[in-house]
Design a protein around this motif. Structure first.
Motif, PDB file in Angstrom:
ATOM      1  N   MET A   1       7.300   2.114  -0.026  1.00 57.94           N
ATOM      2  CA  MET A   1       8.228   1.132  -0.587  1.00 57.94           C
ATOM      3  C   MET A   1       9.141   0.604   0.512  1.00 57.94           C
ATOM      4  O   MET A   1       9.596   1.347   1.347  1.00 57.94           O
ATOM      5  CB  MET A   1       9.056   1.785  -1.690  1.00 57.94           C
ATOM      6  CG  MET A   1       8.218   1.988  -2.953  1.00 57.94           C
ATOM      7  SD  MET A   1       8.876   3.269  -4.015  1.00 57.94           S
ATOM      8  CE  MET A   1       7.887   4.662  -3.496  1.00 57.94           C
ATOM      9  N   HIS A 108      -1.487   6.508   3.257  1.00 61.33           N
ATOM     10  CA  HIS A 108      -0.567   7.642   3.194  1.00 61.33           C
ATOM     11  C   HIS A 108      -0.542   8.218   1.792  1.00 61.33           C
ATOM     12  O   HIS A 108      -1.210   7.713   0.896  1.00 61.33           O
ATOM     13  CB  HIS A 108       0.820   7.278   3.710  1.00 61.33           C
ATOM     14  CG  HIS A 108       1.590   6.263   2.894  1.00 61.33           C
ATOM     15  ND1 HIS A 108       1.198   4.958   2.769  1.00 61.33           N
ATOM     16  CD2 HIS A 108       2.748   6.389   2.195  1.00 61.33           C
ATOM     17  CE1 HIS A 108       2.089   4.309   2.021  1.00 61.33           C
ATOM     18  NE2 HIS A 108       3.031   5.161   1.653  1.00 61.33           N
ATOM     19  N   HIS A 110       1.811   8.664  -0.663  1.00 58.79           N
ATOM     20  CA  HIS A 110       2.719   8.347  -1.771  1.00 58.79           C
ATOM     21  C   HIS A 110       1.941   7.909  -3.009  1.00 58.79           C
ATOM     22  O   HIS A 110       0.846   7.355  -2.906  1.00 58.79           O
ATOM     23  CB  HIS A 110       3.715   7.264  -1.359  1.00 58.79           C
ATOM     24  CG  HIS A 110       4.802   7.774  -0.469  1.00 58.79           C
ATOM     25  ND1 HIS A 110       5.443   6.988   0.463  1.00 58.79           N
ATOM     26  CD2 HIS A 110       5.361   9.010  -0.358  1.00 58.79           C
ATOM     27  CE1 HIS A 110       6.361   7.704   1.096  1.00 58.79           C
ATOM     28  NE2 HIS A 110       6.319   8.938   0.629  1.00 58.79           N
ATOM     29  N   ASP A 112       2.147   5.530  -5.210  1.00 57.32           N
ATOM     30  CA  ASP A 112       1.738   4.145  -5.467  1.00 57.32           C
ATOM     31  C   ASP A 112       0.520   3.756  -4.634  1.00 57.32           C
ATOM     32  O   ASP A 112      -0.136   2.756  -4.909  1.00 57.32           O
ATOM     33  CB  ASP A 112       2.902   3.165  -5.233  1.00 57.32           C
ATOM     34  CG  ASP A 112       3.624   3.382  -3.921  1.00 57.32           C
ATOM     35  OD1 ASP A 112       3.641   4.522  -3.428  1.00 57.32           O
ATOM     36  OD2 ASP A 112       4.170   2.396  -3.385  1.00 57.32           O
ATOM     37  N   HIS A 113       0.196   4.559  -3.631  1.00 55.09           N
ATOM     38  CA  HIS A 113      -0.965   4.300  -2.770  1.00 55.09           C
ATOM     39  C   HIS A 113      -2.149   5.212  -3.086  1.00 55.09           C
ATOM     40  O   HIS A 113      -3.294   4.793  -3.015  1.00 55.09           O
ATOM     41  CB  HIS A 113      -0.578   4.469  -1.290  1.00 55.09           C
ATOM     42  CG  HIS A 113       0.477   3.500  -0.875  1.00 55.09           C
ATOM     43  ND1 HIS A 113       0.208   2.403  -0.098  1.00 55.09           N
ATOM     44  CD2 HIS A 113       1.808   3.445  -1.160  1.00 55.09           C
ATOM     45  CE1 HIS A 113       1.332   1.706   0.077  1.00 55.09           C
ATOM     46  NE2 HIS A 113       2.311   2.321  -0.551  1.00 55.09           N
ATOM     47  N   HIS A 185       7.710   6.983   7.828  1.00 54.26           N
ATOM     48  CA  HIS A 185       7.812   6.712   6.386  1.00 54.26           C
ATOM     49  C   HIS A 185       7.275   7.909   5.621  1.00 54.26           C
ATOM     50  O   HIS A 185       7.864   8.376   4.652  1.00 54.26           O
ATOM     51  CB  HIS A 185       7.044   5.439   6.046  1.00 54.26           C
ATOM     52  CG  HIS A 185       6.927   5.184   4.575  1.00 54.26           C
ATOM     53  ND1 HIS A 185       8.000   4.852   3.782  1.00 54.26           N
ATOM     54  CD2 HIS A 185       5.849   5.244   3.744  1.00 54.26           C
ATOM     55  CE1 HIS A 185       7.594   4.700   2.526  1.00 54.26           C
ATOM     56  NE2 HIS A 185       6.289   4.939   2.474  1.00 54.26           N
ATOM     57  N   ASP A 204       2.900   1.437   4.451  1.00 56.94           N
ATOM     58  CA  ASP A 204       4.346   1.216   4.322  1.00 56.94           C
ATOM     59  C   ASP A 204       5.082   1.442   5.638  1.00 56.94           C
ATOM     60  O   ASP A 204       6.269   1.738   5.655  1.00 56.94           O
ATOM     61  CB  ASP A 204       4.939   2.161   3.263  1.00 56.94           C
ATOM     62  CG  ASP A 204       4.567   1.748   1.851  1.00 56.94           C
ATOM     63  OD1 ASP A 204       3.908   0.711   1.681  1.00 56.94           O
ATOM     64  OD2 ASP A 204       4.951   2.486   0.915  1.00 56.94           O
TER      65      ASP A 204
HETATM   66 ZN   LIG Z   1       5.021   4.856   0.806  1.00 61.97          ZN
END
Ligand SMILES: [Zn+2]
Ligand SMILES: [Zn+2]
Length: 262
Positions: A1, A108, A110, A112-113, A185, A204
């Motif tokens: 993000m 990565h 996270h 949302d990915h 990140h 990100d």
């Molecule tokens: Zn991220």
């Protein structure tokens, strides 16, 4: 993000500039040959591609993450990058373009990915998952818990079939991408760079006008700035990139104008 988007509601909708938003096809609008995003002459891939890879962006999850489809227009073979969720929308795009997906790439760990990667693999015949760097294992092992925390149903923990390290290469429809480990990140963020088409997928790490947030667990602001300056900027000003959220940019635009790293 993105760093700037502390509040999810502050994030611009990627289709905001689409005149007929309600009826706008959210992925076709983003379908483009990769070399159209940059200036200069076209450089074709050396290995196999008689024409450059194409890309389409499918925004997924409440975080509007840029799930990216990459493919060879001739063979329609390709990869899905960061299938974070909303797999029905990703599948609709794949079907509409007529793609055969050969692998899943993760930038990565996270949610949302990577939150939808395990389910995408399971529903597509066990496609191999490549990336991210093993330093993100702790995040990938916590995706189901992250899903509960964010109220996102369906997120599953995932273990890649292949971890990526600095200097590795990955292929998409015969085109080669080199792997850059860019922590900060997240500890295991990777950037994928296709030298022939002067194009990168940066997750990100870097955004148009911003950089990845580093206030999450395992974030490291100094490491992120160093990775951008020592690994991304040297790729060249002409390199275009797709980032995890928001519009595309070029390395040169960010090197000159991004307030976090210029
Ligand atoms: Zn991220
Ligand atoms: Zn993200």
């Amino acid at each position: 993000m993105p760093q700037a988007y502390r509040n999810l509601r502050d994030a611009p909708h990627p289709l905001l500039d689409c005149a007929a938003q309600a009826s706008c096809n959210s992925f076709n609008r983003w379908t483009f040959p990769l070399n159209s995003a940059r200036q200069g002459t076209q450089t074709l891939g050396k290995t196999h591609a008689s024409m450059p890879l194409k890309a389409a962006i499918v925004p997924v999850t409440p975080f509007q993450q840029n799930c990216t489809l990459l493919w060879d227009e001739e063979t329609k073979q390709g990869a899905v990058v960061d299938p974070g969720g909303d797999l029905d929308r990703i599948d609709a795009a794949i079907k509409k373009i007529g793609l055969t997906i050969e692998k899943i790439l993760l930038t990565h760990g996270h949610i949302d990915h990577a939150g939808g990667a395990a389910e995408f693999k399971a529903t597509h015949g066990g496609l191999p998952i490549e990336g991210p760097h093993p330093a993100d294992k702790v995040l990938l092992d916590g995706l189901a818990a992250q899903g509960l925390a964010y109220g996102l149903s369906g997120a599953r923990n995932v273990t890649p079939d292949r971890w990526l390290n600095e200097g590795d290469t990955v292929t998409v429809a015969g085109a080669t991408f080199s792997v850059l480990h860019c922590p900060g990140h997240s500890p295991g963020s990777v950037v994928l760079f296709n030298a022939a088409q002067r194009f990168a997928l940066v997750g990100d790490v870097l955004f148009r006008g911003s950089i990845g947030r580093t206030d999450f667990a395992y974030g490291d602001h100094d490491a992120l700035i160093e990775a951008i300056k020592t690994k991304l900027f040297p790729l060249g000003d002409d390199v275009a990139f797709i980032c995890g959220h928001g519009p595309m940019s070029t390395i040169g635009d960010e090197r000159k104008t991004n307030p976090f790293v210029a």
